[in-house]
Write a protein that holds these residues in place. Structure first.
Motif, PDB file in Angstrom:
ATOM      1  N   SER A  29       0.828  -1.208   0.000  1.00  0.00           N
ATOM      2  CA  SER A  29       0.000   0.000   0.000  1.00  0.00           C
ATOM      3  C   SER A  29       0.861   1.256   0.000  1.00  0.00           C
ATOM      4  O   SER A  29       0.571   2.225  -0.714  1.00  0.00           O
ATOM      5  N   SER A  44      -6.329   7.046  -9.010  1.00  0.00           N
ATOM      6  CA  SER A  44      -7.460   6.120  -8.879  1.00  0.00           C
ATOM      7  C   SER A  44      -7.031   4.754  -8.359  1.00  0.00           C
ATOM      8  O   SER A  44      -7.840   4.024  -7.765  1.00  0.00           O
ATOM      9  N   GLU A  47      -7.529   4.222  -4.436  1.00  0.00           N
ATOM     10  CA  GLU A  47      -8.862   3.810  -3.977  1.00  0.00           C
ATOM     11  C   GLU A  47      -9.126   2.354  -4.321  1.00  0.00           C
ATOM     12  O   GLU A  47      -9.665   1.592  -3.502  1.00  0.00           O
ATOM     13  N   GLU A  48      -8.717   1.934  -5.513  1.00  0.00           N
ATOM     14  CA  GLU A  48      -8.914   0.554  -5.936  1.00  0.00           C
ATOM     15  C   GLU A  48      -8.150  -0.401  -5.016  1.00  0.00           C
ATOM     16  O   GLU A  48      -8.683  -1.441  -4.594  1.00  0.00           O
ATOM     17  N   GLU A  49      -6.913  -0.029  -4.687  1.00  0.00           N
ATOM     18  CA  GLU A  49      -6.097  -0.872  -3.834  1.00  0.00           C
ATOM     19  C   GLU A  49      -6.667  -0.969  -2.428  1.00  0.00           C
ATOM     20  O   GLU A  49      -6.672  -2.063  -1.817  1.00  0.00           O
ATOM     21  N   GLN A  50      -7.155   0.109  -1.896  1.00  0.00           N
ATOM     22  CA  GLN A  50      -7.725   0.107  -0.550  1.00  0.00           C
ATOM     23  C   GLN A  50      -8.991  -0.745  -0.470  1.00  0.00           C
ATOM     24  O   GLN A  50      -9.242  -1.405   0.549  1.00  0.00           O
ATOM     25  N   GLU A  51      -9.759  -0.763  -1.541  1.00  0.00           N
ATOM     26  CA  GLU A  51     -10.945  -1.622  -1.573  1.00  0.00           C
ATOM     27  C   GLU A  51     -10.537  -3.096  -1.520  1.00  0.00           C
ATOM     28  O   GLU A  51     -11.158  -3.906  -0.830  1.00  0.00           O
ATOM     29  N   MET A  52      -9.493  -3.427  -2.255  1.00  0.00           N
ATOM     30  CA  MET A  52      -9.020  -4.808  -2.254  1.00  0.00           C
ATOM     31  C   MET A  52      -8.425  -5.199  -0.899  1.00  0.00           C
ATOM     32  O   MET A  52      -8.533  -6.353  -0.469  1.00  0.00           O
ATOM     33  N   LYS A  54      -9.513  -4.305   1.926  1.00  0.00           N
ATOM     34  CA  LYS A  54     -10.615  -4.630   2.839  1.00  0.00           C
ATOM     35  C   LYS A  54     -10.921  -6.128   2.773  1.00  0.00           C
ATOM     36  O   LYS A  54     -11.224  -6.753   3.788  1.00  0.00           O
ATOM     37  N   TYR A  66      -5.281  -8.670  -7.288  1.00  0.00           N
ATOM     38  CA  TYR A  66      -4.549  -7.599  -6.600  1.00  0.00           C
ATOM     39  C   TYR A  66      -3.202  -7.355  -7.270  1.00  0.00           C
ATOM     40  O   TYR A  66      -2.827  -6.213  -7.545  1.00  0.00           O
TER      41      TYR A  66
END
Length: 233
Positions: A29, A44, A47-52, A54, A66
């Motif tokens: 991260s 962008s 945000e995509e990485e943070q969703e993954m 979770k 990922y």
């Protein structure tokens, strides 16, 4: 029962997870945020990485997806350019995040003559130089595919995630000249339960709720590590 072979009068093996175990962050991260800062990755992707991530916290991450997403920014890059970025990244982002207690524990193992191995579900381009900086003897991480030294943005081999860590660790053990007297394992994450079950002496370090409960039920040692002084900065 431990799956690691043992022998008398030989060193112990100390196996450490990296992210949230040795450092107070997730190195992958931090790397994505660094690439965005450098203008190499789009904002962008953060945000995509943070969703993954979770899904990772729940033990439900699609690691193939990922890695495909997070390796896109360095696809087509050669190792010389990549290594220069990683060196700067480690100095600016990783060293400030190190747990003092983690470094002291590694040094404790080294003084005993133990062999220190880091196993991480992060790319080897980050894990191997971080492991060398910390003083580990070796590191196992997700392998990156390359063609003539140019990164393709794909991975190769078994991913070091969940049970994949045990598969890769057993393969690494088969390559060693020495059998070990016993083994220690350290992690914060329920994703590493297979790895912790494979060692003789598992330790839950700043564990997530699921791992904390498992550790309590099985009377594992729970360790609380801090990085207030940051002794390697």
């Amino acid at each position: 029962m431990s799956s690691i072979p043992t022998a008398k009068a030989n060193p112990y093996l100390a196996v450490f997870d990296l992210d949230e175990t040795l450092i107070a962050a997730d190195s992958a991260s931090l790397w994505i945020a660094y690439l965005v800062e450098q203008g190499i990755a789009p904002a962008s992707l953060l945000e995509e990485e943070q969703e993954m991530m979770k899904a990772y916290a729940k033990g439900e991450m699609d690691m193939d997806a990922y890695m495909a997403a997070t390796l896109k920014p360095i696809a087509g890059m050669d190792y010389q350019a990549l290594n220069a970025l990683v060196d700067d990244f480690i100095e600016k982002k990783i060293k400030p995040a190190l747990y003092d207690d983690a470094i002291e524990r590694i040094q404790w193992h080294k003084k005993r003559g133990d062999k220190v191995l880091i196993i991480s579900a992060t790319g080897e381009h980050l894990v191997k130089p971080i492991a060398a900086m910390i003083g580990a003897d070796d590191a196992i991480a997700i392998k990156l595919e390359h063609i003539n030294g140019i990164l393709t943005g794909k991975t190769s081999g078994t991913l070091t995630y969940q049970h994949g860590k045990v598969i890769r660790m057993k393969a690494w053990l088969d390559e060693q000249d020495t059998q070990f007297k016993g083994s220690y394992g350290y992690s914060d994450s329920i994703n590493d339960l297979p790895m912790l079950d494979a060692v003789d002496r598992p330790f839950a370090v700043n564990p997530d709720p699921a791992l904390a409960l498992h550790a309590q039920m099985n009377e594992w040692t729970i360790m609380d590590w801090r990085h207030e002084n940051n002794i390697l900065r």
